[in-house]
Design an enzyme around this catalytic site. Structure first.
Site, mmCIF file in Angstrom:
data_model
loop_
_atom_site.group_PDB
_atom_site.id
_atom_site.type_symbol
_atom_site.label_atom_id
_atom_site.label_comp_id
_atom_site.label_asym_id
_atom_site.label_seq_id
_atom_site.Cartn_x
_atom_site.Cartn_y
_atom_site.Cartn_z
ATOM 1 C CE LYS A 197 5.735 -0.842 -2.719
ATOM 2 N NZ LYS A 197 5.043 -0.508 -3.980
ATOM 3 N NE ARG A 271 2.836 9.526 -7.601
ATOM 4 C CZ ARG A 271 1.991 8.803 -8.329
ATOM 5 N NH1 ARG A 271 0.854 9.328 -8.758
ATOM 6 N NH2 ARG A 271 2.275 7.548 -8.624
#
Length: 426
Positions: A197, A271
């Protein structure tokens, strides 16, 4: 000092308005050490007395919230006492139980990632579960392979902190009208893995376990609320970190149902973790419906702003039930569509699917991805709370700066509604 707080035009006040008004009053008292909120003064409203009591007590308690764990004693302001007079004692007690669950979720999300590792989180869950009378089982190490939780194991490979998987059960005193599975994403720190990130986003990444915190906050309140509903909670806990053992872009994960995912972006790890857990939660005969809560996609923030979560469900009745529950809870959810044409972006050339398409519409694609890991016929709703789980702005309403505890009230209101409408949904 007497403080008047406006509720808007006569007859227009809702429970959410009372909740915000109580919070505004408590925040406005300044140096006062005792605040009395007298419900007898609030008339010209269609809100039932019990709902009014719950809303005011919740608003007052939540406005007092502070995360002081790492402050020195001399830096702490003196406590403020709030007294709510008038109305129903039972409703007041119920409100405080709910507020305790929200404050627990806030404390967990506010905790530094170095203090709330997956192991430490699991220990905290065991402690609060024992206090609340919930059954609790913690899995780790070889258990993850035995349970075939491949996504959880794969994502945690880059961290020196081992993953944990926690199952909790609330068994009601009376015969349950319904069995519900709650699934909460519990990434205690998300660096993005090898798809690192930007540094400007890392300061809030301790909040990537907001879904697990919300599920736990709701579950610990259930035994004292007396709802005739059985709840199984599934909490996968992990860190997503980059080291020589981390999952790589291009690696393939084989899931519990035998299907595979090509990892095309390691920062779309949520996910992948939830996939096998949803399969486990929706096993035939185990539950009537599944609700999952996750700080899943930054695209949800771009779509809905910073105060609203995304709601997905292929079932209109369930989506309406959850949406109305959120409205009563004073939490903002907006239903987004499961656009089937977006599923084409999940196709992989080397596996059954990819975990990230690198295309627009990632919030929808993430929900579609999750939908592939449910036992056919399972009633299911997905809450993407990436935006409202954390507030970077000054406090507003009952929401403080930092962790918000978003989702606890919505889950509890949803469970109340499900208990009331169980025959129609089962």
């Amino acid at each position: 000092m007497v403080l008047n707080v406006g509720l808007g035009p006569a007859g227009s006040a809702t429970a959410a308005v009372f909740r915000k008004a109580a919070a505004a009053a408590v925040r406005a008292v300044g140096p006062a050490r005792t605040v009395r909120l007298d419900l007898a003064l609030t008339e010209n409203t269609d809100v039932p007395v019990a709902d009014r009591v719950r809303a005011v007590a919740e608003g007052a308690r939540l406005a007092l919230y502070r995360y002081d764990t790492f402050r020195s004693a001399q830096a702490l302001p003196p406590p403020v006492e709030v007294r709510v007079t008038g109305g129903s004692p039972d409703a007041l007690a119920e409100a405080l139980v709910t507020a305790e669950g929200i404050c627990l979720a806030r404390d967990l999300v506010n905790s530094p990632a170095g203090a709330l590792t997956p192991t430490a989180f699991a220990h905290r869950i065991q402690t609060v579960a024992a206090e609340a009378g919930l059954s609790c089982v913690v899995y780790g190490g070889e258990d993850l392979a035995r349970l075939r939780l491949a996504g959880l194991a794969a994502v945690s490979r880059g961290s020196t902190e081992p993953a944990r998987y926690v199952e909790l059960t609330h068994e009601p005193a009376e015969a349950p009208a319904l069995t519900v599975a709650l699934v909460g994403k519990g990434v205690t720190f998300d660096s993005g893995g090898l798809s690192l990130k930007p540094s400007g986003e890392l300061h809030t990444m301790k909040a990537d376990m907001g879904g697990a915190a919300a599920v736990l906050g709701a579950l610990v309140a259930l035994p004292r609320l007396g709802l005739p509903i059985r709840v199984h909670a599934h909490l996968p806990l992990a860190e997503n970190m980059p080291d020589g053992g981390a999952i790589r872009v291009g690696d393939v994960v084989r899931h519990l149902n035998g299907t595979t995912t090509e990892i095309t972006h390691t920062d779309n790890e949520g996910r992948v973790i939830l996939a096998d857990v949803l399969l486990r939660a929706s096993r035939p005969g185990q539950t009537d419906l599944v609700l999952d809560v996750a700080t899943l996609t930054s695209a949800a923030v771009h779509a809905l702003g910073t105060r609203t979560g995304a709601l997905f469900s292929p079932d209109d009745a369930l989506a309406d039930l959850v949406g109305r529950a959120a409205e009563r809870a004073g939490e903002s959810l907006w239903r987004l569509p499961l656009l089937e044409h977006e599923r084409r972006h999940l196709r992989s050339t080397v596996a059954d699917r990819v975990n990230c398409s690198h295309r627009h519409g990632d919030t929808v694609q993430a929900a579609l991805y999750l939908s592939e890991f449910l036992t056919p016929g399972t009633l299911w709703a997905h809450l993407d709370i990436a935006a409202p789980a954390w507030n970077d702005e000054p406090p507003y309403g009952v929401v403080p700066h930092g962790a918000t505890g978003f989702g606890v009230r919505t889950l509890l209101e949803t469970l109340r509604a499900l208990a009331a409408s169980a025959p129609a949904l089962a």
